[in-house]
Structures are given as C-alpha cells and as structure tokens.
Motif scaffolding. Structure first.
Motif, PDB file in Angstrom:
ATOM      1  N   GLN A  87       0.582   4.022   0.633  1.00  0.00           N
ATOM      2  CA  GLN A  87       1.808   4.794   0.489  1.00  0.00           C
ATOM      3  C   GLN A  87       2.548   4.826   1.825  1.00  0.00           C
ATOM      4  N   PRO A  88       3.839   5.131   1.811  1.00  0.00           N
ATOM      5  CA  PRO A  88       4.577   5.263   3.072  1.00  0.00           C
ATOM      6  C   PRO A  88       4.025   6.424   3.889  1.00  0.00           C
ATOM      7  N   LEU A  89       3.870   6.209   5.181  1.00  0.00           N
ATOM      8  CA  LEU A  89       3.353   7.232   6.090  1.00  0.00           C
ATOM      9  C   LEU A  89       4.474   7.673   7.023  1.00  0.00           C
ATOM     10  N   ALA A  90       4.809   8.958   6.942  1.00  0.00           N
ATOM     11  CA  ALA A  90       5.917   9.476   7.743  1.00  0.00           C
ATOM     12  C   ALA A  90       5.643   9.392   9.237  1.00  0.00           C
ATOM     13  N   THR A  91       4.366   9.307   9.616  1.00  0.00           N
ATOM     14  CA  THR A  91       4.003   9.298  11.037  1.00  0.00           C
ATOM     15  C   THR A  91       4.125   7.914  11.668  1.00  0.00           C
ATOM     16  N   ILE A  92       4.413   6.884  10.866  1.00  0.00           N
ATOM     17  CA  ILE A  92       4.481   5.515  11.383  1.00  0.00           C
ATOM     18  C   ILE A  92       5.882   4.961  11.190  1.00  0.00           C
ATOM     19  N   GLN A  93       6.468   4.493  12.251  1.00  0.00           N
ATOM     20  CA  GLN A  93       7.789   3.893  12.186  1.00  0.00           C
ATOM     21  C   GLN A  93       7.668   2.376  12.063  1.00  0.00           C
ATOM     22  N   LYS A  94       8.616   1.771  11.349  1.00  0.00           N
ATOM     23  CA  LYS A  94       8.651   0.322  11.241  1.00  0.00           C
ATOM     24  C   LYS A  94       8.914  -0.309  12.612  1.00  0.00           C
ATOM     25  N   ASP A  95       8.180  -1.360  12.896  1.00  0.00           N
ATOM     26  CA  ASP A  95       8.418  -2.138  14.113  1.00  0.00           C
ATOM     27  C   ASP A  95       9.395  -3.258  13.753  1.00  0.00           C
ATOM     28  N   PRO A  96      10.610  -3.243  14.282  1.00  0.00           N
ATOM     29  CA  PRO A  96      11.607  -4.250  13.893  1.00  0.00           C
ATOM     30  C   PRO A  96      11.219  -5.674  14.280  1.00  0.00           C
ATOM     31  N   ASN A  97      10.223  -5.812  15.142  1.00  0.00           N
ATOM     32  CA  ASN A  97       9.770  -7.133  15.570  1.00  0.00           C
ATOM     33  C   ASN A  97       8.387  -7.476  15.006  1.00  0.00           C
ATOM     34  N   ARG A  98       8.072  -6.933  13.833  1.00  0.00           N
ATOM     35  CA  ARG A  98       6.745  -7.166  13.280  1.00  0.00           C
ATOM     36  C   ARG A  98       6.835  -7.591  11.816  1.00  0.00           C
ATOM     37  N   ILE A  99       6.250  -8.747  11.496  1.00  0.00           N
ATOM     38  CA  ILE A  99       6.048  -9.135  10.107  1.00  0.00           C
ATOM     39  C   ILE A  99       4.541  -9.311   9.895  1.00  0.00           C
ATOM     40  N   MET A 100       4.135  -9.380   8.640  1.00  0.00           N
ATOM     41  CA  MET A 100       2.703  -9.365   8.317  1.00  0.00           C
ATOM     42  C   MET A 100       2.404 -10.396   7.242  1.00  0.00           C
ATOM     43  N   ARG A 140      -6.758   1.543   8.317  1.00  0.00           N
ATOM     44  CA  ARG A 140      -6.090   0.658   9.272  1.00  0.00           C
ATOM     45  C   ARG A 140      -5.158  -0.311   8.554  1.00  0.00           C
ATOM     46  N   LEU A 141      -5.590  -0.798   7.386  1.00  0.00           N
ATOM     47  CA  LEU A 141      -4.750  -1.710   6.617  1.00  0.00           C
ATOM     48  C   LEU A 141      -3.466  -1.016   6.175  1.00  0.00           C
ATOM     49  N   VAL A 142      -3.580   0.218   5.711  1.00  0.00           N
ATOM     50  CA  VAL A 142      -2.393   0.991   5.317  1.00  0.00           C
ATOM     51  C   VAL A 142      -1.466   1.165   6.516  1.00  0.00           C
ATOM     52  N   HIS A 143      -2.035   1.451   7.675  1.00  0.00           N
ATOM     53  CA  HIS A 143      -1.244   1.592   8.908  1.00  0.00           C
ATOM     54  C   HIS A 143      -0.440   0.321   9.186  1.00  0.00           C
ATOM     55  N   TYR A 144      -1.099  -0.828   9.064  1.00  0.00           N
ATOM     56  CA  TYR A 144      -0.421  -2.090   9.368  1.00  0.00           C
ATOM     57  C   TYR A 144       0.660  -2.415   8.341  1.00  0.00           C
ATOM     58  N   TYR A 145       0.397  -2.124   7.067  1.00  0.00           N
ATOM     59  CA  TYR A 145       1.447  -2.327   6.062  1.00  0.00           C
ATOM     60  C   TYR A 145       2.677  -1.488   6.421  1.00  0.00           C
ATOM     61  N   ASN A 146       2.454  -0.243   6.812  1.00  0.00           N
ATOM     62  CA  ASN A 146       3.559   0.652   7.141  1.00  0.00           C
ATOM     63  C   ASN A 146       4.299   0.202   8.392  1.00  0.00           C
ATOM     64  N   GLU A 147       3.593  -0.372   9.321  1.00  0.00           N
ATOM     65  CA  GLU A 147       4.192  -0.781  10.588  1.00  0.00           C
ATOM     66  C   GLU A 147       5.098  -2.001  10.436  1.00  0.00           C
ATOM     67  N   ALA A 148       4.742  -2.891   9.498  1.00  0.00           N
ATOM     68  CA  ALA A 148       5.482  -4.145   9.343  1.00  0.00           C
ATOM     69  C   ALA A 148       6.868  -3.898   8.754  1.00  0.00           C
ATOM     70  N   THR A 149       7.843  -4.622   9.261  1.00  0.00           N
ATOM     71  CA  THR A 149       9.188  -4.551   8.688  1.00  0.00           C
ATOM     72  C   THR A 149       9.285  -5.400   7.428  1.00  0.00           C
ATOM     73  N   VAL A 150       8.577  -6.529   7.413  1.00  0.00           N
ATOM     74  CA  VAL A 150       8.547  -7.404   6.236  1.00  0.00           C
ATOM     75  C   VAL A 150       7.121  -7.892   6.026  1.00  0.00           C
ATOM     76  N   PHE A 151       6.691  -7.896   4.768  1.00  0.00           N
ATOM     77  CA  PHE A 151       5.415  -8.514   4.398  1.00  0.00           C
ATOM     78  C   PHE A 151       5.717  -9.848   3.726  1.00  0.00           C
ATOM     79  N   LEU A 152       4.960 -10.866   4.127  1.00  0.00           N
ATOM     80  CA  LEU A 152       5.199 -12.238   3.676  1.00  0.00           C
ATOM     81  C   LEU A 152       3.991 -12.751   2.906  1.00  0.00           C
ATOM     82  N   SER A 153       4.211 -13.306   1.720  1.00  0.00           N
ATOM     83  CA  SER A 153       3.161 -13.989   0.967  1.00  0.00           C
ATOM     84  C   SER A 153       3.589 -15.430   0.737  1.00  0.00           C
ATOM     85  N   SER A 154       2.834 -16.359   1.303  1.00  0.00           N
ATOM     86  CA  SER A 154       3.188 -17.777   1.200  1.00  0.00           C
ATOM     87  C   SER A 154       2.261 -18.542   0.261  1.00  0.00           C
TER      88      SER A 154
END
Length: 412
Positions: free
Chosen positions: A221-234, A300-314
C-alpha cells in the motif's frame, strides 16, 4: 460435510523471496484460513513463510540447486528419491517435481492424514494420480505452462549443445502434461494462462477455471512516510531467464540514462554472471547506477515499491505478473510489456508496450518521468484496480468454490 474443509496445499518448492509460485502458497494459505478452511502446507525446500497456526509439513530433498552435487553423503544413498535427484542434476535434468511426488506419496501412505482435498501448486507429479486412486480428491494450480519458458529459452540460445541441455532440463514437462490432462480440475491465475494451458498442455477447456491471484493490499500500500524519488525506477528479476526479459529492461535503462543522467535503477533479484542482462550492464557501464537487492523482507520490498517513481516489467511472458500487481497496490505507476497476462493486470491503469522492445520501454518510462499528472493518475488508478479485481480474499473465495464443486462431484 460437517466442519471446515481440510486441505493439503502441496508445493515442491516454495521460495518465499521471489516468484509468484512461492508467494502464492503462503498468501493463499493465509486467505483460505481467514475464510474458515483448515490448511496444512506440505512443501519441499526452500520452505514458505507461513502465518502462525498454519502447519508446515517439510519434505526435505537434497536441494541441489542450493547445496550442489558435492553435498551428497553416503546416508543419502538409502533414499531412491535422493539418488534420482542427484543423477538427474548430474546429467542436466530437473527431477524435483517428480521426486517431491515420491516423497509426498510416501508421507500420505505412512501417516494417512485426513484431508478432504489435496491442492497441488504446479508440481503436476505422477503421485497426484496415485493419491486420486487412494481416494483423495485432487485439484491443481498451473501458473503458466512451462513450455513457454522452454520455447523462449530455445529461441534465445544460439548454441546447439546448450539447446540440448535446455531440453534435458525441461524433460519433466512430459510428466506435467500427462498429469494435467488427467486431473479433473485445473485452476489458473489469468485468462491468458488459461488459454495457453489449453493450447500447450492439451487440457480440455471445461476442466480449466480462472481463480486468479492477488496482492495483499493491506501490506502493499502507499506509505505516507516515504516520498517518491524522482531519479529512481525499479525492476524485478525473479529468475534470470529469457522468459523474464531482464536484458530488455537493462537496455531500456541504458537508453534512459542518455536523457536522465541521474536516474538509478533498483534491481530486485539475482543475475547470472554470464547472462545477457549482466553482459548488457557491463557493456554499458551501468553497474554504478544500479542497486542490486535480493532476499528482501516484505517490509523492505514495500518500501522500495513506494520509493520508486516508475516500476518497469520487461517480461516476455507472465502467467500473471505479481510484482506488477504489488507495485500498483503500493501506489507506483507501472510500465509493462504485452507479454502474457500483463495487459490483464495493468488494464488502463498503466502503460503497455510491445515485448522485446527496449526503445518502447524507455519511451514509456520517459513519458511517466516527465508527465507528473499522468503518473499520479496511474498511481491512484492502479491501486484501485488491484483492490477491486486482484485481492487474495477474492482469490480464496473462488478457490473455495472450486473445492466445494470438486468435493460435491467426488461424493456423488
């Protein structure tokens, strides 16, 4: 029937850190118990992480992919299953689904546990037919037909002798196809997977039903304590195989860095040192800009999802695409290919591009990095879509309905 349905959920391996099949065991068991089903999980290693109150029955194997061929000891020779497993690995095969079935049958015959039904998680071993003959109703889940993995791996492999080894490793498919055709009910996770199983395994359509899979929206779920990193994709890599198309995600990242030099990629999973993805990283000098992660806790996985600006599936093919659903549930905009069921999962709540097309992947990610309004819209729509269509509660309800139908048919 009086009392709760008693189910043995069986899985030859249940890797809890990556891959939809391992997550499926623990998450479905939890959701079934919450809806009143009594569940035991019977698994080979690696074992799942289960909630307190769900019994885990361990069926140890040699686990040669963890311990290697040199782990064989004299006492292992007392077990024919161990011997089969070891010689299969020595000669390039993968016998774990078959040998798990041998151990499962032995356990059931020795302990005679009282289960109303046995639910197999894609081992599709011959022992399931023996258990049916012993009087146990049996259903199975197929996440996707592994023939897809083999076909894509063969097409990506130029070496003839490596293609021989690929066919050898996938030789368990003959067993899986034969067993799937004889089981009365096969559950699967998407409409795309249902069509592929019917076509590639030859299972009649009336025996196939889509029960789905889910993301735990209470955890992801979205975590209010974590801001998106504009320079981060996952990007995630549950396995470094042709099927997952990780190399195309790496190539897309290389293209993106030409316009976004501060962009970083978080890659969750392990890459083969001689694989195409690692070679692409080395060729483009991307290692300093990639953060590699593996064996993550769920938090930790939830944290990283929240941190990423875009998630990529290739991926070139997905029977469902659980990481995409988890990212959407976490409020992260996604770009995914049209491989397998991914368009079913994403719908109109993200961007879909053709498979094996790094430029298209890069262009779509760039659109979301640049257009914050579109990105924020996808963040909200993605979360709402997963809540509405792909919860574990709904998956459990559909699964229980199939249990009841199977038991009703068995009692006629």
């Amino acid at each position: 029937m009086t009392g709760p349905i008693r189910v043995a959920l069986v899985s030859y391996r249940s890797q809890p850190f990556s891959g939809g099949q391992g997550v499926y065991v623990s998450a479905l068991a939890r959701a079934l118990v919450q809806q009143g089903v009594a569940v035991d999980v019977i698994s080979g290693p690696p074992y799942p992480n289960l909630d307190e109150g769900i019994q885990l029955i361990r069926l140890p194997s040699l686990d040669l992919y963890q311990h290697g061929l040199r782990s064989l000891r004299w006492h292992h020779l007392a077990s024919l299953s161990h011997i089969i497993e070891w010689f299969s690995k020595l000669t390039g095969g993968f016998a774990e689904p078959y040998t798990f079935g041998r151990r499962l049958k032995r356990y059931i015959k020795r302990h005679k546990p009282h289960y109303d039904l046995i639910h197999d998680n894609q081992s599709l071993c011959y022992a399931l037919l023996d258990l049916r003959a012993m009087g146990y109703p049996v259903v199975a889940t197929i996440h996707h037909p592994i023939t897809s993995d083999l076909r894509l791996a063969l097409s990506a492999e130029p070496s003839w002798w490596r293609r021989v080894l690929l066919r050898r490793w996938h030789s368990f498919l003959g067993m899986q196809i034969a067993v799937a055709r004889q089981l009365p009910k096969i559950m699967t996770v998407s409409e795309s997977a249902r069509k592929d199983i019917e076509r590639e395994f030859g299972v009649r359509s009336e025996r196939l039903v889509v029960t789905g899979i889910g993301a735990d929206t209470g955890v992801f779920q979205p975590l209010a304590t974590i801001q998106k990193d504009p320079n981060r994709i996952m990007l995630t890599a549950s396995s470094d195989t042709a099927l997952k198309g990780v190399v195309f995600g790496i190539e897309a990242f290389a293209i993106l860095r030409q316009s976004y030099p501060e962009l970083r990629l978080r890659l969750v999973g392990s890459l083969r040192a001689d694989g195409d993805a690692q070679c692409a990283i080395d060729r483009h000098g991307l290692a300093p800009w990639i953060d590699f992660e593996k064996h993550l806790s769920q938090d930790r996985l939830v944290h990283y999802y929240n941190e990423a600006t875009v998630f990529l599936s290739s991926s070139l093919y997905e029977g469902f695409g659980l990481p995409v659903a988890e990212a959407m549930a976490s409020g992260t905009a996604v770009v995914a290919t049209d491989g397998g069921a991914l368009p079913e999962v994403v719908g109109d709540a993200g961007l879909i591009v053709p498979t094996a097309h790094p430029q298209a992947l890069a262009d779509a990610v760039a659109v979301l990095l640049h257009d914050s309004e579109l990105r924020h819209g996808f963040e909200q729509k993605g979360r709402a879509r997963i809540e509405r269509l792909f919860s574990w509660s709904a998956c459990a309800q559909r699964t229980i309905a199939e249990y009841e139908a199977s038991l009703s048919h068995a009692n006629r």
